[in-house]
Each structure stands twice: as structure tokens, then as C-alpha cells.
Design a protein around this motif. Structure first.
Motif, mmCIF file in Angstrom:
data_model
loop_
_atom_site.group_PDB
_atom_site.id
_atom_site.type_symbol
_atom_site.label_atom_id
_atom_site.label_comp_id
_atom_site.label_asym_id
_atom_site.label_seq_id
_atom_site.Cartn_x
_atom_site.Cartn_y
_atom_site.Cartn_z
ATOM 1 N N ARG A 29 0.954 -1.280 0.014
ATOM 2 C CA ARG A 29 -0.181 0.325 -0.224
ATOM 3 C C ARG A 29 0.944 1.338 -0.220
ATOM 4 O O ARG A 29 2.345 0.501 0.543
ATOM 5 C CB ARG A 29 -0.967 -0.015 1.246
ATOM 6 C CG ARG A 29 -0.434 0.174 2.363
ATOM 7 C CD ARG A 29 -1.180 0.880 3.140
ATOM 8 N NE ARG A 29 -2.798 -0.253 3.166
ATOM 9 C CZ ARG A 29 -2.806 -1.014 3.731
ATOM 10 N NH1 ARG A 29 -1.514 -1.458 5.139
ATOM 11 N NH2 ARG A 29 -4.042 -1.977 4.006
ATOM 12 N N GLU A 30 0.246 2.367 -0.568
ATOM 13 C CA GLU A 30 0.727 3.196 -0.882
ATOM 14 C C GLU A 30 0.277 4.905 0.635
ATOM 15 O O GLU A 30 -0.800 4.590 0.114
ATOM 16 C CB GLU A 30 0.864 3.756 -2.037
ATOM 17 C CG GLU A 30 2.626 4.601 -2.835
ATOM 18 C CD GLU A 30 2.463 4.757 -3.818
ATOM 19 O OE1 GLU A 30 1.912 6.072 -4.533
ATOM 20 O OE2 GLU A 30 2.406 5.005 -4.685
ATOM 21 N N GLY A 31 0.989 5.670 1.288
ATOM 22 C CA GLY A 31 1.405 5.805 2.458
ATOM 23 C C GLY A 31 1.684 7.439 1.581
ATOM 24 O O GLY A 31 3.198 7.254 1.212
ATOM 25 N N THR A 32 0.833 8.523 1.420
ATOM 26 C CA THR A 32 1.161 10.345 1.298
ATOM 27 C C THR A 32 0.658 10.619 2.704
ATOM 28 O O THR A 32 -0.208 10.755 2.975
ATOM 29 C CB THR A 32 0.651 10.553 0.604
ATOM 30 O OG1 THR A 32 -1.085 10.589 0.320
ATOM 31 C CG2 THR A 32 0.940 9.142 -1.440
ATOM 32 N N ARG A 33 1.734 12.128 2.966
ATOM 33 C CA ARG A 33 1.324 12.797 3.818
ATOM 34 C C ARG A 33 1.760 14.478 3.165
ATOM 35 O O ARG A 33 2.783 14.543 2.425
ATOM 36 C CB ARG A 33 1.280 12.889 5.114
ATOM 37 C CG ARG A 33 3.526 12.974 5.132
ATOM 38 C CD ARG A 33 3.427 11.937 6.121
ATOM 39 N NE ARG A 33 5.006 12.666 6.822
ATOM 40 C CZ ARG A 33 5.745 12.006 7.677
ATOM 41 N NH1 ARG A 33 5.043 11.623 8.854
ATOM 42 N NH2 ARG A 33 6.839 11.612 7.681
ATOM 43 N N THR A 34 1.502 15.100 3.648
ATOM 44 C CA THR A 34 1.698 16.960 3.175
ATOM 45 C C THR A 34 2.762 17.559 4.513
ATOM 46 O O THR A 34 2.293 17.294 5.692
ATOM 47 C CB THR A 34 0.812 17.298 2.792
ATOM 48 O OG1 THR A 34 -0.397 17.271 4.170
ATOM 49 C CG2 THR A 34 -0.408 17.013 1.669
ATOM 50 N N GLY A 35 3.046 18.692 3.832
ATOM 51 C CA GLY A 35 3.528 19.383 5.286
ATOM 52 C C GLY A 35 4.822 20.342 4.031
ATOM 53 O O GLY A 35 5.279 18.981 3.214
ATOM 54 N N ALA A 36 4.872 21.801 4.190
ATOM 55 C CA ALA A 36 6.025 21.680 3.770
ATOM 56 C C ALA A 36 7.650 21.578 4.015
ATOM 57 O O ALA A 36 8.724 21.714 3.852
ATOM 58 C CB ALA A 36 6.246 23.011 3.881
ATOM 59 N N GLU A 37 7.600 21.383 5.380
ATOM 60 C CA GLU A 37 9.138 20.747 5.693
ATOM 61 C C GLU A 37 9.219 19.654 6.343
ATOM 62 O O GLU A 37 10.264 19.016 7.369
ATOM 63 C CB GLU A 37 9.058 21.523 7.209
ATOM 64 C CG GLU A 37 9.035 23.138 7.741
ATOM 65 C CD GLU A 37 10.503 23.127 7.089
ATOM 66 O OE1 GLU A 37 11.177 23.357 6.572
ATOM 67 O OE2 GLU A 37 10.148 24.631 5.694
ATOM 68 N N CYS A 38 8.056 18.993 5.571
ATOM 69 C CA CYS A 38 8.413 17.527 6.098
ATOM 70 C C CYS A 38 9.316 16.347 4.666
ATOM 71 O O CYS A 38 9.131 17.037 4.171
ATOM 72 C CB CYS A 38 6.908 16.891 5.095
ATOM 73 S SG CYS A 38 6.383 15.262 5.869
ATOM 74 N N LYS A 39 10.184 15.932 5.754
ATOM 75 C CA LYS A 39 11.028 15.669 4.952
ATOM 76 C C LYS A 39 10.689 14.079 3.834
ATOM 77 O O LYS A 39 11.397 13.948 2.346
ATOM 78 C CB LYS A 39 12.440 14.433 5.542
ATOM 79 C CG LYS A 39 13.130 16.015 5.934
ATOM 80 C CD LYS A 39 13.794 15.172 6.795
ATOM 81 C CE LYS A 39 15.347 16.092 7.804
ATOM 82 N NZ LYS A 39 14.909 17.288 8.928
ATOM 83 N N GLN A 40 10.046 13.492 4.285
ATOM 84 C CA GLN A 40 8.593 12.759 4.176
ATOM 85 C C GLN A 40 7.396 12.482 3.492
ATOM 86 O O GLN A 40 7.034 12.376 4.353
ATOM 87 C CB GLN A 40 9.586 11.199 4.722
ATOM 88 C CG GLN A 40 9.163 9.731 3.983
ATOM 89 C CD GLN A 40 9.386 8.463 4.513
ATOM 90 O OE1 GLN A 40 9.428 8.484 5.400
ATOM 91 N NE2 GLN A 40 9.330 6.820 3.730
ATOM 92 N N THR A 41 7.165 12.668 2.324
ATOM 93 C CA THR A 41 5.967 12.144 2.102
ATOM 94 C C THR A 41 5.428 11.511 1.479
ATOM 95 O O THR A 41 3.677 11.595 1.220
ATOM 96 C CB THR A 41 6.249 13.573 0.917
ATOM 97 O OG1 THR A 41 6.398 13.743 -0.224
ATOM 98 C CG2 THR A 41 5.548 15.174 1.672
#
Length: 122
Positions: A29-41
Motif C-alpha cells: 500500500r502507498e502512504g502520502t502526507r503533506t507538509g512544507a518542512e516534511c522530509k518524507q511525503t
């Protein structure tokens, strides 16, 4: 001094589990997340769809079924209702489902793995 702020990253949103082969078993399964300073999205994760779940209601929806009802002589079917027990990974599951099967003298379960489910054309 560096401190990673958890607030910089949004919550992980996971896709449904896609089996490597067939319609159950091990998959990804694939995971995504948001965040300007996020290293892993984005990231992928191993997952497993149990092969004994009622796949017609979604492989990530687990139901608790009641006993089979009496045979309806007009339809030659018996039915039972299931209520949602567990939804994996925020799956969109129906709260209750009803399934029916032909009435018959045979009540022993079919052996698993000896038949192929045909996918219905949409």
C-alpha cells in the motif's frame, strides 16, 4: 540544536492494500502526507489481505455474521446479515451487509483455493 517538529507533517493517508498476485495475500500500500518542512511525503508499506474475508464487501472490511436464516421457499435462498466489526486503514465500509446463498442439503464449507473468482465487468 535541531528539533524535528511533528506538526510540520500531516497525517499519513494510506491507499488500499493491493495484493501482489490474485485478490488476497501479501501486497503493498502507498502512504502520502503533506507538509512544507516534511522530509518524507510518500512511502510504501507491506500489507496483507486475509483470504477468508468476504471480498464482495471490500477486502478491508471485516464483518461479524449472524447464523443463516431459514430457507425462503419462493427464492430458494437463505440469507444472513453481517455488522461491521473492523475497517482496516480507514476503509469506507458499509455498516451492515446482507448475503444470500442457495438453500441446499450441503452445509460443509467449500475447500479454499480450488476455485477462481471471476471479476464482474463494470
Amino acid at each position: 540544536e535541531k528539533k524535528a517538529k511533528k506538526s510540520d507533517c500531516g497525517e499519513w493517508q494510506w491507499s488500499v492494500c493491493v495484493p501482489t498476485s490474485g485478490d488476497c495475500g501479501l501486497g503493498m500500500r502507498e502512504g502520502t502526507r503533506t507538509g512544507a518542512e516534511c522530509k518524507q511525503t510518500t512511502k510504501t508499506q507491506k500489507c496483507k489481505i486475509p483470504c477468508n474475508w468476504k471480498k464482495q464487501f471490500g477486502a478491508e472490511c471485516k464483518y461479524q455474521f449472524q447464523a443463516w436464516g431459514e430457507c425462503d421457499l419462493t427464492t430458494a435462498l437463505k440469507t444472513r446479515t453481517g455488522s461491521l466489526k473492523r475497517a482496516l486503514h480507514n476503509a469506507d465500509c458499509q455498516k451492515t451487509v446482507t448475503i444470500s446463498k442457495p438453500c441446499g442439503k450441503l452445509t460443509k464449507p467449500k475447500p479454499q483455493g480450488k476455485f477462481h473468482l471471476l471479476k464482474a465487468a463494470h
